[in-house]
Design a protein around this motif. Structure first.
Motif, PDB file in Angstrom:
ATOM      1  N   ARG A 180       0.841  -1.181   0.000  1.00 17.55           N
ATOM      2  CA  ARG A 180       0.000   0.000   0.000  1.00 17.55           C
ATOM      3  C   ARG A 180       0.882   1.239   0.000  1.00 17.55           C
ATOM      4  O   ARG A 180       1.660   1.444   0.928  1.00 17.55           O
ATOM      5  CB  ARG A 180      -0.925   0.018   1.215  1.00 17.55           C
ATOM      6  N   GLN A 211      -2.563   5.554   0.965  1.00 20.43           N
ATOM      7  CA  GLN A 211      -3.361   4.995   2.042  1.00 20.43           C
ATOM      8  C   GLN A 211      -3.611   6.019   3.149  1.00 20.43           C
ATOM      9  O   GLN A 211      -4.550   5.882   3.925  1.00 20.43           O
ATOM     10  CB  GLN A 211      -2.648   3.785   2.650  1.00 20.43           C
ATOM     11  N   VAL A 271     -10.279   9.661   4.350  1.00 18.59           N
ATOM     12  CA  VAL A 271     -11.446   9.046   3.729  1.00 18.59           C
ATOM     13  C   VAL A 271     -12.693   9.486   4.471  1.00 18.59           C
ATOM     14  O   VAL A 271     -12.762   9.390   5.693  1.00 18.59           O
ATOM     15  CB  VAL A 271     -11.348   7.500   3.760  1.00 18.59           C
ATOM     16  N   LEU A 301     -14.030   4.290  -0.980  1.00 14.23           N
ATOM     17  CA  LEU A 301     -12.735   3.973  -0.378  1.00 14.23           C
ATOM     18  C   LEU A 301     -11.624   4.001  -1.432  1.00 14.23           C
ATOM     19  O   LEU A 301     -10.553   4.585  -1.211  1.00 14.23           O
ATOM     20  CB  LEU A 301     -12.791   2.588   0.272  1.00 14.23           C
ATOM     21  N   ARG A 302     -11.887   3.370  -2.569  1.00 10.47           N
ATOM     22  CA  ARG A 302     -10.862   3.309  -3.613  1.00 10.47           C
ATOM     23  C   ARG A 302     -10.520   4.707  -4.136  1.00 10.47           C
ATOM     24  O   ARG A 302      -9.339   5.083  -4.245  1.00 10.47           O
ATOM     25  CB  ARG A 302     -11.340   2.422  -4.768  1.00 10.47           C
ATOM     26  N   HIS A 357      -8.695   6.969  -1.671  1.00  8.89           N
ATOM     27  CA  HIS A 357      -7.295   6.573  -1.507  1.00  8.89           C
ATOM     28  C   HIS A 357      -6.485   6.831  -2.776  1.00  8.89           C
ATOM     29  O   HIS A 357      -5.259   6.695  -2.760  1.00  8.89           O
ATOM     30  CB  HIS A 357      -7.191   5.096  -1.141  1.00  8.89           C
ATOM     31  N   TYR A 364      -6.767   5.219  -5.852  1.00 10.82           N
ATOM     32  CA  TYR A 364      -6.436   4.044  -6.651  1.00 10.82           C
ATOM     33  C   TYR A 364      -7.269   3.968  -7.925  1.00 10.82           C
ATOM     34  O   TYR A 364      -8.433   4.375  -7.951  1.00 10.82           O
ATOM     35  CB  TYR A 364      -6.673   2.764  -5.849  1.00 10.82           C
ATOM     36  N   VAL A 388      -6.408  -2.028  -7.886  1.00 11.87           N
ATOM     37  CA  VAL A 388      -7.112  -2.717  -6.798  1.00 11.87           C
ATOM     38  C   VAL A 388      -7.414  -4.173  -7.162  1.00 11.87           C
ATOM     39  O   VAL A 388      -7.450  -5.044  -6.299  1.00 11.87           O
ATOM     40  CB  VAL A 388      -8.420  -1.963  -6.467  1.00 11.87           C
ATOM     41  N   TYR A 408      -7.486  -1.257   2.279  1.00 16.12           N
ATOM     42  CA  TYR A 408      -7.752   0.172   2.452  1.00 16.12           C
ATOM     43  C   TYR A 408      -7.494   0.646   3.885  1.00 16.12           C
ATOM     44  O   TYR A 408      -7.620   1.831   4.187  1.00 16.12           O
ATOM     45  CB  TYR A 408      -9.195   0.496   2.075  1.00 16.12           C
TER      46      TYR A 408
END
Length: 308
Positions: free
Chosen positions: A3, A7, A11, A40-41, A44, A46, A51, A84
């Motif tokens: 990660r 990270q 969030v 979440l993705r 962060h 991503y 992922v 995550y």
């Protein structure tokens, strides 16, 4: 897969306690869960392709999971939460509730013997929607059919079915209609080509009963808006050549989807470009349709034409 520093981004979580209460069924719960995973993705930083290896899947599978279009596997969700860095106990408890809800068997599973997978998905999406717009040029929409009319339609669609399977399919259709009678039912706009009124499905008596049902709904039902597109308007409009249903969902996830009915199946469209094209088509058809009084008058004339 390590990660990276992304990270550490802040969030902003969904209100999972509220979402768990509002999900309202397996499909809706799956959409809420997918929306949470997507947030979440994205928060962060991503991409889908970054992922996907976490759950040994393709980016397309992750996308379907985030849209609530694929059943969420518990292990996949837990692996993503770990990736995550979600450790808050209340947050994980809310996710567990959504996982359980999304895995529960919906009422329509009892009709699995007469319900193809593509129809199962539509029924689940209808329950999750807050608005349904449908256009039909052959038959009255299933959500608005009387039992006798539904029986006649099923008999036409399945030329050699047993009486048992006919009644099972009719029962499924009537159970599906209960959605429109519930608190918080989705708003419905039904645009019907005038030809639907002229096609005597089941004979004059059955058709008269169906037309009266439509007239009553158009006149008194709250949240159901029925409009007839006359031949003169339909000829010059951009009306599709087959039934189409547009579904709008509450904010927080994929907000729109289009269902295209086909002879032995269906297609589901969710890309922004395709959905927008059909949304605009519905707006044009609504402009071409008769208003409330014109629709009621046209239904009455159709009823009078069925008299012996």
């Amino acid at each position: 897969m390590d990660r990276p520093d992304r990270q550490d981004r802040k969030v902003v979580p969904l209100d999972l306690a509220r979402a768990d209460q509002d999900a309202g069924g397996p499909v809706a719960a799956g959409k809420v869960l997918g929306t949470y995973l997507r947030r979440l993705r994205v928060d962060h930083g991503y991409l889908l392709k970054e992922v996907a290896p976490v759950i040994k899947a393709s980016p397309a599978k992750v996308s379907r999971l985030e849209r609530g279009e694929s059943p969420a596997k518990r292990k996949d969700v837990l692996d993503l939460l770990e990736f995550y860095g979600v450790t808050d106990s209340e947050e994980r408890e809310g996710i567990a509730g959504l996982l359980k809800q999304s895995g529960d068997r919906a009422w329509y599973h009892q009709f699995s013997d007469v319900m193809p997978g593509w129809l199962e998905r539509l029924i689940g999406m209808e329950a999750a929607a807050d608005e349904i717009r449908t256009y039909e040029m052959q038959y009255v929409p299933g959500l608005l059919q009387t039992p006798d009319y539904a029986r006649a339609v099923v008999s036409l669609a399945f030329p050699d079915p047993s009486a048992f399977h006919i009644e099972r399919r009719v029962e499924l259709r009537l159970e599906r209609q209960r959605l429109l009678q519930t608190a918080g039912a989705p708003r419905m706009v039904a645009l019907l080509d005038e030809g639907v009124l002229m096609r005597p499905i089941g004979g004059a008596t059955v058709m008269r009963g169906q037309l009266r049902h439509l007239q009553n709904l158009a006149d008194t039902a709250r949240g159901i808006n029925i409009r007839i597109i006359p031949f003169t308007a339909a000829a010059g409009s951009t009306a599709p050549n087959a039934g189409v249903t547009y579904l709008k969902f509450p904010a927080g996830g994929p907000e729109e989807m289009v269902y295209l009915e086909q002879l032995h199946g269906a297609r589901y469209l969710s890309s922004q470009r395709e959905v927008e094209a059909y949304r605009q088509t519905f707006l044009l058809m609504a402009e071409a349709a008769l208003d409330r009084e014109g629709t009621l008058d046209r239904l009455q004339r159709a009823i009078d034409a069925t008299r012996d």
